[in-house]
Design a protein around this motif. Structure first.
Motif: not given
Length: 303
Positions: A241, A244, A255, A258-259
């Motif tokens: 985490s 990330y 981001a 990627y999600r």
């Protein structure tokens, strides 16, 4: 012819008379010569001997070898503690004085064996009454046999000697009577069963204890391993985490892209998966802007 017949008959009579006057004593025997029912002579040395023809003299033989007398009855004897036991024994004996033997015992070996059997049995009864079963089964048995031999010798060498010598007296077996033996076997069997059951119960209890301890150790080991695994997993998730967060904080569009990819991967995990969505939905936003997003992601790589 009559003369020849007479001579032949005379020779036969002479030969018959001579054969009745001659006798051979074997080295294993005594020769006893009787004259009108009385003992005339005792021949102790082997060889050819002469006597008067019957009925004036007769000869009989007695065995001079070492003889064995075995017990023939199974009559129980009481010990000092009043236990009924059966004893097997044997006696080694020989005739030493034929004249005394014939006068006081009998004319053959069987007569001496019968009388000696009675004397030995009485001696054993008297001596066994003084000893316990333990004595009969221990080294004291030798003392008992020596005492029996002494009593038997006193009996056969008393006021009217038997003309025999008792060389040895031995016990071959000592056992309880059949009823007591059966009871002893049952008691021994019950005792062995009790010990076996006790060992089985002790073993079962010990086995349960070992299994319980093993189960406890297994549960403790699994719990400790699960705890350590969760700890390591938590530390890994936290580190992931953080990584990330650090990475996504540098580029918000990357981001989001990627999600979106993770969401697509989770939604279409199988070829047979089908989804019905509005094309204008935000779920496909990353797909619609894939070109500009790809350029944005690829642009730093050209530097």
């Amino acid at each position: 012819m009559n003369r020849i017949g007479f001579i032949g008959s005379s020779l036969l009579v002479v030969l018959a008379l001579l054969s009745s006057m001659l006798f051979v004593v074997d080295q294993r025997q005594f020769g006893v010569v009787y004259a009108l029912g009385q003992i005339k002579d005792v021949i102790t040395e082997p060889g050819l001997n002469f006597k008067l023809p019957p009925p004036f003299q007769n000869v009989s033989y007695l065995d001079k070898r070492l003889l064995t007398l075995d017990s023939t009855d199974a009559e129980p004897v009481l010990t000092a503690e009043k236990q009924r036991v059966v004893i097997d024994w044997y006696v080694r004996w020989r005739i030493t004085a034929p004249s005394d033997y014939i006068r006081n015992v009998g004319l053959d070996e069987n007569a001496g064996a019968n009388q000696l059997n009675r004397v030995v049995r009485n001696a054993f009864q008297e001596e066994v009454n003084k000893h316990t079963v333990k004595d009969l089964l221990s080294l004291k048995r030798e003392v008992l046999m020596a005492d029996v031999k002494r009593e038997v010798l006193e009996a056969v060498q008393g006021a009217k000697p038997w003309g025999v010598d008792v060389v040895d007296v031995r016990i071959t077996r000592v056992d309880y009577v059949e009823a007591i033996t059966e009871s002893v076997y049952r008691r021994m069997e019950a005792e062995r069963k009790r010990v076996a059951n006790e060992l089985r119960s002790t073993g079962a209890a010990e086995g349960e204890k070992i299994r319980a301890d093993a189960d406890k150790q297994r549960e403790v080991t699994i719990a400790n391993a699960y705890r350590d695994a969760q700890k390591i997993k938590g530390e890994g998730d936290a580190e992931a985490s953080r990584l990330y967060a650090d990475s996504f904080g540098k580029d918000a569009s990357f981001a989001q892209f990627y999600r979106s990819l993770d969401a697509y991967k989770s939604s279409f995990s199988k070829k047979s998966d089908v989804m019905v969505l509005d094309p204008s939905s935000d779920f496909f936003k990353a797909m619609r802007g894939s070109g500009s997003t790809a350029n944005a992601v690829a642009a730093p790589a050209k530097k």
